[in-house]
Design a protein around this motif. Sequence first.
Motif, PDB file in Angstrom:
ATOM      1  N   GLY A 149      59.043 -13.922 125.176  1.00 32.29           N
ATOM      2  CA  GLY A 149      58.521 -12.716 125.794  1.00 32.29           C
ATOM      3  C   GLY A 149      57.358 -12.080 125.069  1.00 32.29           C
ATOM      4  O   GLY A 149      56.872 -11.021 125.474  1.00 32.29           O
ATOM      5  N   LYS A 150      56.897 -12.679 123.997  1.00 29.16           N
ATOM      6  CA  LYS A 150      55.785 -12.138 123.212  1.00 29.16           C
ATOM      7  C   LYS A 150      54.602 -13.102 123.223  1.00 29.16           C
ATOM      8  O   LYS A 150      54.766 -14.304 123.451  1.00 29.16           O
ATOM      9  N   ILE A 151      53.420 -12.572 122.968  1.00 29.30           N
ATOM     10  CA  ILE A 151      52.217 -13.406 122.882  1.00 29.30           C
ATOM     11  C   ILE A 151      52.150 -14.030 121.490  1.00 29.30           C
ATOM     12  O   ILE A 151      52.030 -13.325 120.484  1.00 29.30           O
ATOM     13  N   GLU A 152      52.262 -15.351 121.454  1.00 27.45           N
ATOM     14  CA  GLU A 152      52.185 -16.062 120.181  1.00 27.45           C
ATOM     15  C   GLU A 152      50.778 -16.601 119.926  1.00 27.45           C
ATOM     16  O   GLU A 152      50.345 -16.707 118.782  1.00 27.45           O
ATOM     17  N   ILE A 153      50.079 -16.963 121.005  1.00 26.82           N
ATOM     18  CA  ILE A 153      48.720 -17.495 120.874  1.00 26.82           C
ATOM     19  C   ILE A 153      47.852 -16.810 121.919  1.00 26.82           C
ATOM     20  O   ILE A 153      48.259 -16.662 123.077  1.00 26.82           O
ATOM     21  N   PHE A 154      46.656 -16.389 121.513  1.00 31.21           N
ATOM     22  CA  PHE A 154      45.747 -15.735 122.440  1.00 31.21           C
ATOM     23  C   PHE A 154      44.308 -16.025 122.022  1.00 31.21           C
ATOM     24  O   PHE A 154      43.958 -15.940 120.844  1.00 31.21           O
ATOM     25  N   GLY A 155      43.473 -16.398 123.019  1.00 32.09           N
ATOM     26  CA  GLY A 155      42.062 -16.646 122.737  1.00 32.09           C
ATOM     27  C   GLY A 155      41.436 -17.520 123.807  1.00 32.09           C
ATOM     28  O   GLY A 155      42.093 -17.909 124.780  1.00 32.09           O
ATOM     29  N   THR A 156      40.167 -17.876 123.613  1.00 32.22           N
ATOM     30  CA  THR A 156      39.506 -18.777 124.558  1.00 32.22           C
ATOM     31  C   THR A 156      39.915 -20.207 124.226  1.00 32.22           C
ATOM     32  O   THR A 156      40.287 -20.505 123.067  1.00 32.22           O
ATOM     33  N   PRO A 157      39.860 -21.118 125.193  1.00 32.68           N
ATOM     34  CA  PRO A 157      40.243 -22.512 124.890  1.00 32.68           C
ATOM     35  C   PRO A 157      39.435 -23.109 123.747  1.00 32.68           C
ATOM     36  O   PRO A 157      39.982 -23.822 122.890  1.00 32.68           O
ATOM     37  N   THR A 158      38.149 -22.805 123.710  1.00 36.55           N
ATOM     38  CA  THR A 158      37.287 -23.361 122.655  1.00 36.55           C
ATOM     39  C   THR A 158      37.687 -22.829 121.294  1.00 36.55           C
ATOM     40  O   THR A 158      37.791 -23.587 120.307  1.00 36.55           O
ATOM     41  N   GLU A 159      37.884 -21.514 121.189  1.00 32.53           N
ATOM     42  CA  GLU A 159      38.260 -20.901 119.911  1.00 32.53           C
ATOM     43  C   GLU A 159      39.589 -21.459 119.410  1.00 32.53           C
ATOM     44  O   GLU A 159      39.724 -21.807 118.226  1.00 32.53           O
ATOM     45  N   LEU A 160      40.568 -21.520 120.305  1.00 37.10           N
ATOM     46  CA  LEU A 160      41.903 -21.980 119.887  1.00 37.10           C
ATOM     47  C   LEU A 160      41.884 -23.438 119.460  1.00 37.10           C
ATOM     48  O   LEU A 160      42.552 -23.819 118.490  1.00 37.10           O
ATOM     49  N   LEU A 161      41.105 -24.247 120.181  1.00 39.73           N
ATOM     50  CA  LEU A 161      41.045 -25.663 119.825  1.00 39.73           C
ATOM     51  C   LEU A 161      40.376 -25.866 118.474  1.00 39.73           C
ATOM     52  O   LEU A 161      40.671 -26.817 117.739  1.00 39.73           O
ATOM     53  N   ALA A 162      39.517 -24.932 118.113  1.00 38.67           N
ATOM     54  CA  ALA A 162      38.790 -25.060 116.838  1.00 38.67           C
ATOM     55  C   ALA A 162      39.533 -24.440 115.671  1.00 38.67           C
ATOM     56  O   ALA A 162      39.413 -24.924 114.533  1.00 38.67           O
ATOM     57  N   THR A 163      40.329 -23.383 115.923  1.00 39.84           N
ATOM     58  CA  THR A 163      40.867 -22.607 114.801  1.00 39.84           C
ATOM     59  C   THR A 163      42.393 -22.524 114.750  1.00 39.84           C
ATOM     60  O   THR A 163      42.943 -22.220 113.691  1.00 39.84           O
ATOM     61  N   ASN A 164      43.074 -22.742 115.856  1.00 42.87           N
ATOM     62  CA  ASN A 164      44.519 -22.516 115.869  1.00 42.87           C
ATOM     63  C   ASN A 164      45.259 -23.845 115.733  1.00 42.87           C
ATOM     64  O   ASN A 164      45.186 -24.710 116.612  1.00 42.87           O
ATOM     65  N   GLU A 165      45.966 -23.990 114.663  1.00 41.56           N
ATOM     66  CA  GLU A 165      46.642 -25.254 114.362  1.00 41.56           C
ATOM     67  C   GLU A 165      47.739 -25.561 115.378  1.00 41.56           C
ATOM     68  O   GLU A 165      47.909 -26.716 115.796  1.00 41.56           O
ATOM     69  N   ARG A 166      48.479 -24.538 115.776  1.00 40.97           N
ATOM     70  CA  ARG A 166      49.565 -24.776 116.730  1.00 40.97           C
ATOM     71  C   ARG A 166      49.013 -25.204 118.087  1.00 40.97           C
ATOM     72  O   ARG A 166      49.558 -26.095 118.734  1.00 40.97           O
ATOM     73  N   TYR A 167      47.926 -24.564 118.496  1.00 45.50           N
ATOM     74  CA  TYR A 167      47.300 -24.922 119.776  1.00 45.50           C
ATOM     75  C   TYR A 167      46.774 -26.347 119.714  1.00 45.50           C
ATOM     76  O   TYR A 167      46.884 -27.108 120.681  1.00 45.50           O
ATOM     77  N   GLN A 168      46.222 -26.722 118.575  1.00 47.35           N
ATOM     78  CA  GLN A 168      45.718 -28.083 118.409  1.00 47.35           C
ATOM     79  C   GLN A 168      46.850 -29.090 118.553  1.00 47.35           C
ATOM     80  O   GLN A 168      46.681 -30.144 119.189  1.00 47.35           O
ATOM     81  N   THR A 169      48.015 -28.774 117.972  1.00 47.74           N
ATOM     82  CA  THR A 169      49.176 -29.661 118.075  1.00 47.74           C
ATOM     83  C   THR A 169      49.619 -29.801 119.526  1.00 47.74           C
ATOM     84  O   THR A 169      49.892 -30.905 120.014  1.00 47.74           O
ATOM     85  N   LEU A 170      49.688 -28.644 120.232  1.00 45.96           N
ATOM     86  CA  LEU A 170      50.079 -28.666 121.642  1.00 45.96           C
ATOM     87  C   LEU A 170      49.085 -29.467 122.475  1.00 45.96           C
ATOM     88  O   LEU A 170      49.478 -30.216 123.377  1.00 45.96           O
ATOM     89  N   TYR A 171      47.818 -29.339 122.163  1.00 43.65           N
ATOM     90  CA  TYR A 171      46.776 -30.030 122.907  1.00 43.65           C
ATOM     91  C   TYR A 171      46.917 -31.551 122.735  1.00 43.65           C
ATOM     92  O   TYR A 171      46.810 -32.315 123.697  1.00 43.65           O
ATOM     93  N   ARG A 172      47.168 -31.987 121.488  1.00 43.64           N
ATOM     94  CA  ARG A 172      47.318 -33.427 121.224  1.00 43.64           C
ATOM     95  C   ARG A 172      48.577 -33.972 121.904  1.00 43.64           C
ATOM     96  O   ARG A 172      48.561 -35.057 122.486  1.00 43.64           O
ATOM     97  N   LEU A 173      49.671 -33.192 121.850  1.00 46.73           N
ATOM     98  CA  LEU A 173      50.915 -33.633 122.487  1.00 46.73           C
ATOM     99  C   LEU A 173      50.739 -33.743 123.998  1.00 46.73           C
ATOM    100  O   LEU A 173      51.257 -34.669 124.628  1.00 46.73           O
ATOM    101  N   ASP A 174      50.011 -32.809 124.567  1.00 50.43           N
ATOM    102  CA  ASP A 174      49.816 -32.805 126.018  1.00 50.43           C
ATOM    103  C   ASP A 174      48.988 -34.008 126.461  1.00 50.43           C
ATOM    104  O   ASP A 174      49.184 -34.538 127.554  1.00 50.43           O
ATOM    105  N   ARG A 175      48.076 -34.446 125.591  1.00 54.67           N
ATOM    106  CA  ARG A 175      47.212 -35.591 125.915  1.00 54.67           C
ATOM    107  C   ARG A 175      47.857 -36.917 125.500  1.00 54.67           C
ATOM    108  O   ARG A 175      47.282 -37.984 125.729  1.00 54.67           O
ATOM    109  N   GLY A 176      49.053 -36.821 124.888  1.00 54.24           N
ATOM    110  CA  GLY A 176      49.763 -38.039 124.477  1.00 54.24           C
ATOM    111  C   GLY A 176      49.172 -38.696 123.269  1.00 54.24           C
ATOM    112  O   GLY A 176      49.359 -39.900 123.054  1.00 54.24           O
ATOM    113  N   GLU A 177      48.467 -37.941 122.448  1.00 54.11           N
ATOM    114  CA  GLU A 177      47.839 -38.519 121.250  1.00 54.11           C
ATOM    115  C   GLU A 177      48.810 -38.523 120.069  1.00 54.11           C
ATOM    116  O   GLU A 177      49.671 -37.671 119.955  1.00 54.11           O
TER     117      GLU A 177
END
Length: 590
Positions: free
Chosen positions: A562-590
């Motif tokens: 129920g809380k915001i854990e990650i917030f930002g633009t896709p570009t910013e998060l992909l560049a700076t947020n480690e958790r978002y990067q992990t989610l992005y790689r998992l989603d792409r099957g990498e």
Amino acid sequence: MNKKMMLKMRQTFSEDSWVKPYMAKYRKLLYLVLFLGFMTLFCGSALMFVSGYLISRSASLPENIMLVYVPIVLTRAFGIGRPTFRYVERLVSHNWVLKMTSDLRVKLYRSLEKEAIFFKGKYKTGDILAILAEDIDHIQNLYLRTIFPTLISWGIYILVVIGLGFFSIPFALMMLLMLAVVTILMPLVSVLVNGARMYAQKTARNGLYDQLTDAVLGVGDWLFSGRKHDFITSYEASEAEVRDYDEKIKRFDRVRDFLVQLCFGLIALAVLVWTSTVFQGNHGGGANWIAAFVLAVFPLIDAFAPIPQAISELPIYGDSVERMNDLPKIDDSADEASERALGLTEEVFQELQIQHVSFSYEETNKTIIDDLSITLAKGEKLALLGKSGAGKSTLGKILRGDLMPTAGEITINGIPTYEFGDGISNWIGVINQNPYLFDTTVLNNVRLGNIKATDEEVIAALYQVGLGEMIASLPEGFHTLVEEAGGRFSGGERQRLALARILLQDNPIVLLDEPTVGLDPITEQRLLDTLFDVLKDKTIIWITHHLQGVNQMDQVIFLENGKIEIFGTPTELLATNERYQTLYRLDRGE
């Protein structure tokens, strides 16, 4: 027990917010109904009175027909007046009641609609069925069978006693007491004895609704478990209980009706003795009045006999009124807010604000959304991510006004979304996982978005979503039947048809509630490309569970507990947020 029931019934009717308002709203018709009902009974009694006098006077061989001319004219007048007044009274009373129950049903449906999302948590389906199937009819009968006849009968009662008082005060007092047995004592006994039984019968019948609802909804489990005979036995036992109450009620009714008829027999005998004493020795044809007074008693049975039965049903009506008063109250200010939402264009929309919103279900008291704040300006696009149970769908329901937050508020141009009522559809369009398509033509299905849209506008919307050429090539073209639930088309095509509806609605905000679930990756990407291209000028809130296509969003929010854990633009998060990067790689099957 009966005293408590009477006190509870009195409190229910005194605090009623469903029935009483309509008595004031349609009071002129109500007064007319009471007047016509009074005139119907008056004409009936007057007809018998004049007829009795006419028969008796004619039997004495008057010297001249003119001596009975006035009674003849009055007999015709009252004979015509009674059915005429009765017919008009029925028309007016049913018109009054139908107006009232029509408003009552609208109020009921609005009240249920307001809490529709809470049905499973707050109400039993059987209770709702009882309200829809019985309570409205009970309220209708409250007027037709209880209030109107009782008020009219009491009016006749007072008039009869006053009229007899001009001839003999002692006899008028005696009639006051004898008629009080029928109009006051019998109804009171009926309420105390039969009223409690009727209330118990109604409660037992409502229990049948619960049992039957459970059985219908769980019929498969009864069959698969091999216990259908257990259910049938249980249900028959409950039915037997209802029948037992019914038999006791009918038995009491028969005894009471016999006593009522006996009372009227005694009243007629008393009138005969009194008139024989008063008029028999009078000169000038005084004996002619004996038949007049005695015959005038019998039409009073129509006025007074139904009162005990009608009054005994008050506990049933009280239960119905109490059940309806327990429903959510309708806030008329919501109508005003809804009016403000009508006829709005996209240019009017400026901002959607989620301000410190929290939400928890009353049953579990578990916090689903916890102090959430988001602001979306016109044209912004937001991706709302999170695992199952994170609160994404709940937030979507709050956005549409289906749920009210337990704290904070969501506003469109400063107006809370729940206040818009049905007008919220002018602001927010929704494409969910399984848009429903009806078994009719493509044109009719898409036109649901705007029933005033022309065929040309519907076809243009279909071309916008990439279906125009394909549908035009079909043998029936745009008149092709979609089939039930859209079986004629694939999942991606059904979503595009839903998108065409949204285009016709022309909402400034579009809520995409995981519209690509169940689609293969290629179809999903094509649908997302179409969605974001067609809706490029709209404000979009996209509820999704993975990151494919998220790069086309302006903002990304990841909800957790129920809380915001990650917030930002896709570009910013992909560049700076480690958790978002992990989610992005998992989603792409990498």
